[in-house]
Design an enzyme around this catalytic site. Sequence first.
Site, PDB file in Angstrom:
ATOM      1  N   ILE A 474       2.798   0.748   1.421  1.00  0.00           N
ATOM      2  CA  ILE A 474       2.410  -0.367   0.543  1.00  0.00           C
ATOM      3  C   ILE A 474       1.427   0.081  -0.537  1.00  0.00           C
ATOM      4  O   ILE A 474       0.877  -0.735  -1.258  1.00  0.00           O
ATOM      5  CB  ILE A 474       1.833  -1.539   1.367  1.00  0.00           C
ATOM      6  CG1 ILE A 474       0.607  -1.100   2.181  1.00  0.00           C
ATOM      7  CG2 ILE A 474       2.899  -2.098   2.287  1.00  0.00           C
ATOM      8  CD1 ILE A 474      -0.112  -2.251   2.870  1.00  0.00           C
ATOM      9  N   GLY A 475       1.196   1.371  -0.625  1.00  0.00           N
ATOM     10  CA  GLY A 475       0.337   1.865  -1.693  1.00  0.00           C
ATOM     11  C   GLY A 475      -0.604   2.999  -1.329  1.00  0.00           C
ATOM     12  O   GLY A 475      -0.987   3.783  -2.191  1.00  0.00           O
ATOM     13  N   GLN A 619      -7.384   5.202  -2.234  1.00  0.00           N
ATOM     14  CA  GLN A 619      -7.327   4.046  -1.330  1.00  0.00           C
ATOM     15  C   GLN A 619      -8.723   3.474  -1.087  1.00  0.00           C
ATOM     16  O   GLN A 619      -8.930   2.271  -1.058  1.00  0.00           O
ATOM     17  CB  GLN A 619      -6.705   4.458   0.002  1.00  0.00           C
ATOM     18  CG  GLN A 619      -6.533   3.293   0.954  1.00  0.00           C
ATOM     19  CD  GLN A 619      -5.879   3.699   2.266  1.00  0.00           C
ATOM     20  OE1 GLN A 619      -5.819   4.863   2.606  1.00  0.00           O
ATOM     21  NE2 GLN A 619      -5.380   2.730   3.001  1.00  0.00           N
ATOM     22  N   LYS A 682      -8.456   9.222  11.365  1.00  0.00           N
ATOM     23  CA  LYS A 682      -8.585   7.825  11.750  1.00  0.00           C
ATOM     24  C   LYS A 682      -8.156   6.973  10.558  1.00  0.00           C
ATOM     25  O   LYS A 682      -7.944   7.472   9.459  1.00  0.00           O
ATOM     26  CB  LYS A 682     -10.047   7.507  12.125  1.00  0.00           C
ATOM     27  CG  LYS A 682     -10.558   8.325  13.301  1.00  0.00           C
ATOM     28  CD  LYS A 682     -11.868   7.769  13.856  1.00  0.00           C
ATOM     29  CE  LYS A 682     -13.075   8.215  13.048  1.00  0.00           C
ATOM     30  NZ  LYS A 682     -14.375   7.876  13.716  1.00  0.00           N
ATOM     31  N   GLU A 686      -8.712  -0.561   6.061  1.00  0.00           N
ATOM     32  CA  GLU A 686      -9.562  -1.750   6.238  1.00  0.00           C
ATOM     33  C   GLU A 686     -11.031  -1.449   5.921  1.00  0.00           C
ATOM     34  O   GLU A 686     -11.690  -2.217   5.226  1.00  0.00           O
ATOM     35  CB  GLU A 686      -9.456  -2.294   7.665  1.00  0.00           C
ATOM     36  CG  GLU A 686      -8.101  -2.162   8.332  1.00  0.00           C
ATOM     37  CD  GLU A 686      -6.995  -2.990   7.725  1.00  0.00           C
ATOM     38  OE1 GLU A 686      -7.287  -4.038   7.143  1.00  0.00           O
ATOM     39  OE2 GLU A 686      -5.823  -2.565   7.833  1.00  0.00           O
TER      40      GLU A 686
END
Lengths: 719, 327
Positions: A474-475, A619, A682, A686
């Site tokens: 999704i990116g 990201q 990891k 989020e």
Amino acid sequence: MKVKEIIGQITNDIMTNDPMTKEGLSRVDGRLKVTGQAKYSAEYKVKDLVYGVLVGSTIAKGTIKSIDTKKAEAAPGVLSVLTCFNAPKIPGYQTDTPSPKGPLKIFYNDQVYFNGQPIALVVADTFERALFAASRVSAVYESGPHQTNLKDNISTAVAPGRGKDFVKGVEDTWNTAPVKIQQEYTIPTEVHNPMELHATIARWDADDKITVYTKTQGVKSTQRSIAQAFKLPPENVQVTAPFVGGAFGAALRTWPHEIAAVLAAKVTGKPVKLVLSRADMFTSVGYRPYTWQKVSIGANPDGKLFGITHEATGQSSVYEDFTEGVVNISQLMYASPNINTRYKIVSLNVNTPTPMRGPGEATGAFALESAMDELSYQLNIDPIDFRMRNYAETDPGNDKPYSSKYLSDAYKIGAEKIGWSNRNQKPGAVTENGWLAGYGMAAGMFGAHRSSATVLARMMADGTLVLQTAVTDIGPGTGTAMVSIASEVMGIPAEKIKFDMGDSSLPPSPTQGGSQITSTVGSAVHDACVELKEKFKSMAGNTDASNYTQILKQQNLDKLEVTTSSKGGAEQGKYAMYSWSVHFMKVLVHPTTGVVKINKAISVADAGLIISPKTARSQMIGGTIMGIGMALTEEAIIDHRYGRLVNNNFADYHVPVQADIPQVEAYFVNKPDTILNPIGAKGMGEIATIGVAAAVANAVYNATGKRVRDLPITPDKLV
Amino acid sequence: MKAFQYTRATTQQSAIDAIAKPGTKIIAGGTNLIDLMKRGVIAPDKLVDINQLPLNSISVNKLGHLHIGALALNSAVAEANLVKDLQPLLAMALNAGASPQLRNMATVGGNMMQRTRCAYFYDTTMPCNKREPGSGCGAIGGYSRMHAIFGASDKCIAVHPSDMCVALAALDATVTVSGRKGQRLIPFTEFHRLPGEHPEMDNTLAPGELITGISIPHNNFAKNSYYLKIRDRQSYAFALTSVAAALEISNGTIKQARLAMGGVAHKPWRLFDAEKALVGKPATEESFKQVAEIAMQGAKAYEYNKFKLKLAPATLVEALKHAAGLV
């Protein structure tokens, strides 16, 4: 050498080859994306395609008495107008679960649960004709009294199944501590609003076979949902989504409009394309829910926490209970002898929320990390120092050891990069060119997950490595990370590796969400490559096992492949596994007009070993910007008299623009988690956003002495 | 969107003839009109495209009056050296509006003709006296955060969204319009109107009249002008409050002042009394604070826009400080 030893060897190889000293791969699909060759769901050229446009309800609660579709049906090019009165029943909808609550069933009955609920779908031979005909559909309602305001209905809040009260030590004992704080915080509804609109093209290939191009974060889960709705064997549902233009959670589940597109294709006998409008994006694909929170913290004068009580009430729809981990962060973040949390939801006449980047935790972190900041001023202890005095060395909830935790390293890196030593502990004390200057920080955390994935790795005679798994991107740059891992393990250049993804016919991968893909699929890619390499080794005999093409030639093979499933093991019960982040902000606030300018933003992550430095940085920066939007600009507003949104467009719903975003720098501790998985990585998606809003609010307080507890921090709240 | 006829006007007269017919609208940049048509807020039968008319010049006459054609693009005006040199306030206001993409399409005349961005005006399922006279005002008692604090009526509390117009109102601009009866001039401050009993009427343009250009008289404000816009995000957001401030300062004393506010009324809100009060005063923060009080006389807030009672004077003082070179 045993497979396990090889894994160890390769992990060491990755570790010693510090990716932060190099840029890493550029996005492997970057060229396709910037040249327009990457094909998104709405862009597939399908023969005989027709177009669907949704019609939304104009009341928030009630019964549809009738829908006049005659004018629409008479409009040029219209093939069909589907409503609850004429739509064929969707077979999967008939088998009701005993519970009356569940996902919205489109065109199922005459009930309206929220304003903007789809009540009709117009299908025509062109998009423009469908849009025009949709404007000719009118409904007669019998409206009932709706409720859309959480604050007015908070007395009706109930603890949902998942929201069990958490108690460690003694409940509500924060109040007995010598230094304490109790404050309420609210966040408004925030809408994912990815750039790409949700789009579905549905084509029935036979009576019991269908192909669906759709925006989804999980082709396998969409396959299951559509198969279930239309009572088809899953393998008869082909779902394709190799490129997704942002999602942030909005494409985690199969939405009613996707079912409607499939239904319309059945009814019309033609492939149907349904692209949501930007306004539909506010009512058809979920959002981060409006949430009220109260955080109470008690501490000793030395800054040691004595008790934390975190209460939250979020909104959900009347037809479905949506819950998220808003209060979890208070159970997990700090070492405190007493911690308790309560979580409730209020059913309102709104559409169901859905996880949005940093679901729950981003909301909870705003309250907890604001409250920690407030208490640090009361204690007159530096906010970082305060957090270090309560640094959890084991999981505060269950005392399990961490698989890895380098949050303190992240604090140090961030503090240095923002220039924390320039911060004045006294709020409102520093001005720069007539603007109040302030520094703030806040931490974030999110579970470091690993689920199961299967990867096919195939070495071709020409030395090309093909990797296949159903995962979507999704990116964040999933393909790039996977190619990096395979390149490292196989010792071949990235250009020789092809990663096939976003296709339900490929080996299973989890839905992209919850910061688990690099850990899960990356480990599967790693394990598949290790196994493939091992297979070559056993064939090679005494010759060089890394000359794959030569071995294939010698063995007279056109390819060699393995299909490997990979998942976590016993370590998952023994350890507490989390990713950690800290965000630092320097803000300038105009003393009389209340304008906030973020001067500098630093985000630091402990996300294990960084697999793909370039895309990871990107990201992280994206997540920080999303958090800045949450902090300063984003708010979906409902006029509660009508239960209807008043800013469901990009002019009035303010996603931050370039001018709002300062220099954002992302840094990584970049130490491997040696327990979670074989690659040491990891999750990061989020934690990039969790904590950002509090960091901004804390910096605004440091600059002005004004504490804003209701997001977003717009000028009117500071003037 | 309703089906409509589309024609191109090749002469000013043919455009004027065409728009005399009811149901006909002029289209230039289309940045607002198309939005409104898509949303079903307006549904013209016919669009007359005037982009081919020679109305995009920017020139200055012997007296130093700046003339700008109605079809000059917002971006072209903002970038024109004549404008930047003679009337920098206008360039600043233009650059504060919309986004570069929109400014590249939007024209000066179109900017003046844009409709309010009030959410209730845009949503055809909601009441709005401006869109549908007699249906009520959704914003009164509703989400009134972006709405007027000056000159509103019980029929409408919408604001005019333009930044450019705030500067033009301050700069004593004149609007040139042409109709079947010939040409006439409208003072810019009288072009837009207050809602009163007829919020459906945005301006004083007579039916069948076409804006052909605007003129700004010569002034001595170039050195001490500033446009300050306070908004929820730093680009592509409408003003919470904005102020166009133009001063002529001699030896620290204000000789002349022009002030107008945006985001506060149904029209660009010229502050005549505050201007008068500034004349003869020293160009200091103290003077500006005094006139801000005068400027706010008569202000009335609604449920969600009370902050404007503080933000508007703060914006005024800050804009004046910038104009006077104190910041």
